[in-house]
Write a protein that holds these residues in place. Structure first.
Motif, mmCIF file in Angstrom:
data_model
loop_
_atom_site.group_PDB
_atom_site.id
_atom_site.type_symbol
_atom_site.label_atom_id
_atom_site.label_comp_id
_atom_site.label_asym_id
_atom_site.label_seq_id
_atom_site.Cartn_x
_atom_site.Cartn_y
_atom_site.Cartn_z
ATOM 1 N N VAL A 91 0.866 -1.173 0.000
ATOM 2 C CA VAL A 91 0.000 0.000 0.000
ATOM 3 C C VAL A 91 0.907 1.228 0.000
ATOM 4 C CG1 VAL A 91 -1.665 1.304 1.367
ATOM 5 C CG2 VAL A 91 -1.868 -1.171 1.210
ATOM 6 N N ALA A 92 0.697 2.148 -0.948
ATOM 7 C CA ALA A 92 1.529 3.346 -1.040
ATOM 8 C C ALA A 92 0.679 4.591 -0.787
ATOM 9 C CB ALA A 92 2.191 3.435 -2.411
ATOM 10 N N ILE A 93 1.184 5.440 0.107
ATOM 11 C CA ILE A 93 0.496 6.701 0.401
ATOM 12 C C ILE A 93 1.482 7.856 0.300
ATOM 13 C CG2 ILE A 93 -1.207 5.620 1.916
ATOM 14 C CD1 ILE A 93 0.416 6.856 4.298
ATOM 15 N N LEU A 94 0.932 9.042 0.112
ATOM 16 C CA LEU A 94 1.704 10.279 0.176
ATOM 17 C C LEU A 94 1.306 10.963 1.474
ATOM 18 C CD1 LEU A 94 3.641 12.215 -1.294
ATOM 19 C CD2 LEU A 94 1.616 13.308 -2.289
ATOM 20 N N TRP A 95 2.283 11.185 2.358
ATOM 21 C CA TRP A 95 2.017 11.815 3.649
ATOM 22 C C TRP A 95 3.203 12.695 3.998
ATOM 23 C CZ3 TRP A 95 3.582 10.045 8.938
ATOM 24 C CH2 TRP A 95 2.906 10.745 9.943
ATOM 25 N N ARG A 96 2.912 13.939 4.324
ATOM 26 C CA ARG A 96 3.950 14.921 4.668
ATOM 27 C C ARG A 96 5.017 15.014 3.582
ATOM 28 N NH1 ARG A 96 4.548 14.191 11.233
ATOM 29 N NH2 ARG A 96 2.398 14.791 11.651
ATOM 30 N N GLU A 97 4.541 15.073 2.340
ATOM 31 C CA GLU A 97 5.372 15.265 1.153
ATOM 32 C C GLU A 97 6.343 14.125 0.869
ATOM 33 O OE1 GLU A 97 7.044 19.208 0.851
ATOM 34 O OE2 GLU A 97 5.330 20.073 1.902
ATOM 35 N N LYS A 98 6.076 12.947 1.454
ATOM 36 C CA LYS A 98 6.905 11.776 1.183
ATOM 37 C C LYS A 98 5.997 10.584 0.897
ATOM 38 C CE LYS A 98 10.883 13.105 3.853
ATOM 39 N NZ LYS A 98 11.903 12.731 4.771
ATOM 40 N N ALA A 99 6.500 9.687 0.078
ATOM 41 C CA ALA A 99 5.775 8.446 -0.192
ATOM 42 C C ALA A 99 6.146 7.429 0.879
ATOM 43 C CB ALA A 99 6.133 7.913 -1.571
ATOM 44 N N TRP A 100 5.135 6.720 1.350
ATOM 45 C CA TRP A 100 5.319 5.667 2.347
ATOM 46 C C TRP A 100 4.701 4.392 1.793
ATOM 47 C CZ3 TRP A 100 7.610 6.885 7.122
ATOM 48 C CH2 TRP A 100 7.823 8.245 7.341
ATOM 49 N N ILE A 101 5.382 3.275 1.981
ATOM 50 C CA ILE A 101 4.858 1.998 1.500
ATOM 51 C C ILE A 101 4.775 1.041 2.677
ATOM 52 C CG2 ILE A 101 5.205 0.024 -0.027
ATOM 53 C CD1 ILE A 101 6.703 1.878 -1.910
ATOM 54 N N LEU A 102 3.595 0.480 2.835
ATOM 55 C CA LEU A 102 3.368 -0.543 3.838
ATOM 56 C C LEU A 102 3.312 -1.866 3.094
ATOM 57 C CD1 LEU A 102 2.634 -1.196 6.805
ATOM 58 C CD2 LEU A 102 0.247 -0.824 6.175
ATOM 59 N N THR A 103 4.249 -2.770 3.389
ATOM 60 C CA THR A 103 4.304 -4.042 2.689
ATOM 61 C C THR A 103 4.310 -5.193 3.682
ATOM 62 O OG1 THR A 103 5.452 -5.315 0.979
ATOM 63 C CG2 THR A 103 6.832 -4.061 2.504
ATOM 64 N N ALA A 104 3.695 -6.267 3.287
ATOM 65 C CA ALA A 104 3.606 -7.490 4.092
ATOM 66 C C ALA A 104 2.973 -8.558 3.212
ATOM 67 C CB ALA A 104 2.757 -7.247 5.344
ATOM 68 N N PRO A 105 3.025 -9.815 3.628
ATOM 69 C CA PRO A 105 2.378 -10.869 2.830
ATOM 70 C C PRO A 105 0.872 -10.619 2.677
ATOM 71 C CG PRO A 105 3.854 -11.835 4.457
ATOM 72 C CD PRO A 105 3.761 -10.369 4.772
ATOM 73 N N SER A 106 0.295 -11.161 1.630
ATOM 74 C CA SER A 106 -1.144 -11.042 1.401
ATOM 75 C C SER A 106 -1.916 -11.554 2.607
ATOM 76 C CB SER A 106 -1.557 -11.858 0.171
ATOM 77 O OG SER A 106 -1.003 -11.292 -0.978
ATOM 78 N N GLY A 107 -2.986 -10.837 2.940
ATOM 79 C CA GLY A 107 -3.867 -11.278 4.010
ATOM 80 C C GLY A 107 -3.444 -10.879 5.415
ATOM 81 N N THR A 108 -2.391 -10.065 5.541
ATOM 82 C CA THR A 108 -1.923 -9.706 6.885
ATOM 83 C C THR A 108 -2.452 -8.377 7.399
ATOM 84 O OG1 THR A 108 0.119 -8.785 5.988
ATOM 85 C CG2 THR A 108 0.189 -11.077 6.718
ATOM 86 N N GLY A 109 -3.197 -7.628 6.587
ATOM 87 C CA GLY A 109 -3.848 -6.431 7.092
ATOM 88 C C GLY A 109 -3.373 -5.095 6.554
ATOM 89 N N LYS A 110 -2.717 -5.075 5.402
ATOM 90 C CA LYS A 110 -2.265 -3.798 4.839
ATOM 91 C C LYS A 110 -3.445 -2.873 4.537
ATOM 92 C CE LYS A 110 -0.200 -5.816 1.460
ATOM 93 N NZ LYS A 110 -0.509 -7.183 1.849
ATOM 94 N N THR A 111 -4.481 -3.415 3.929
ATOM 95 C CA THR A 111 -5.656 -2.614 3.589
ATOM 96 C C THR A 111 -6.380 -2.156 4.851
ATOM 97 O OG1 THR A 111 -5.868 -3.780 1.500
ATOM 98 C CG2 THR A 111 -7.807 -2.586 2.264
ATOM 99 N N THR A 112 -6.435 -2.994 5.859
ATOM 100 C CA THR A 112 -7.035 -2.600 7.140
ATOM 101 C C THR A 112 -6.250 -1.451 7.750
ATOM 102 O OG1 THR A 112 -7.826 -4.855 7.488
ATOM 103 C CG2 THR A 112 -7.684 -3.433 9.444
#
Length: 150
Positions: A91-112
């Motif tokens: 999951v990639a977001i733009l926050w405080r003028e920087k890109a942040w990526i939250l990564t983990a195996p499928s089904g572990t809660g990135k979308t949550t």
């Protein structure tokens, strides 16, 4: 059946696609434009490639246009590597003028986690991509994060 060619702008690369199935372009929604002929690369897959890679798609979602869409993700990701670009699972977001990526195996809660972040800091962040952002490694050593249709 001769289908129209389409182009996709993916991380600064113009990619031309010719689809096997008439319904496949609908999976790309706002990312596609009709091709004008000029592109940085062209990606086509064959029915054999789709058969060999149908493992990408859950058995419950085995419609041919969706299998083609997922196979195009694989083919596009492989083709972009030589241009210092990679499709990345996260999951990639733009926050405080920087890109942040939250990564983990499928089904572990990135979308949550994304939903929680949106609830808490929605006004200060923007979603770049919810599953497969495109990373671009630039010559100056910076890494840019782009959206993708996947």
């Amino acid at each position: 059946m001769d289908l129209k060619s389409y182009c996709l702008d993916c991380g600064g690369m113009k990619i031309k696609y010719s689809f096997l199935h008439q319904e496949t372009p609908s999976f790309f929604k706002e990312y596609l434009t009709l091709s004008d002929g000029a592109a940085d690369m062209e990606i086509r897959i064959t029915p054999t490639y789709m058969q060999e890679n149908r493992w990408l798609v859950d058995e419950r979602e085995q419609c041919l246009p969706f299998i083609e869409f997922q196979c195009l993700m694989l083919a596009t990701g492989n083709a972009l590597l030589k241009y210092q670009r990679a499709l990345f699972h996260g999951v990639a977001i733009l926050w405080r003028e920087k890109a942040w990526i939250l990564t983990a195996p499928s089904g572990t809660g990135k979308t949550t986690q994304l939903r929680h972040w949106l609830r808490l800091i929605r006004k200060d962040m923007q979603v770049i991509n919810g599953d497969k952002p495109l990373l671009e490694c630039r010559e100056d050593g910076s890494v840019w994060v782009h959206s993708s249709p996947w």
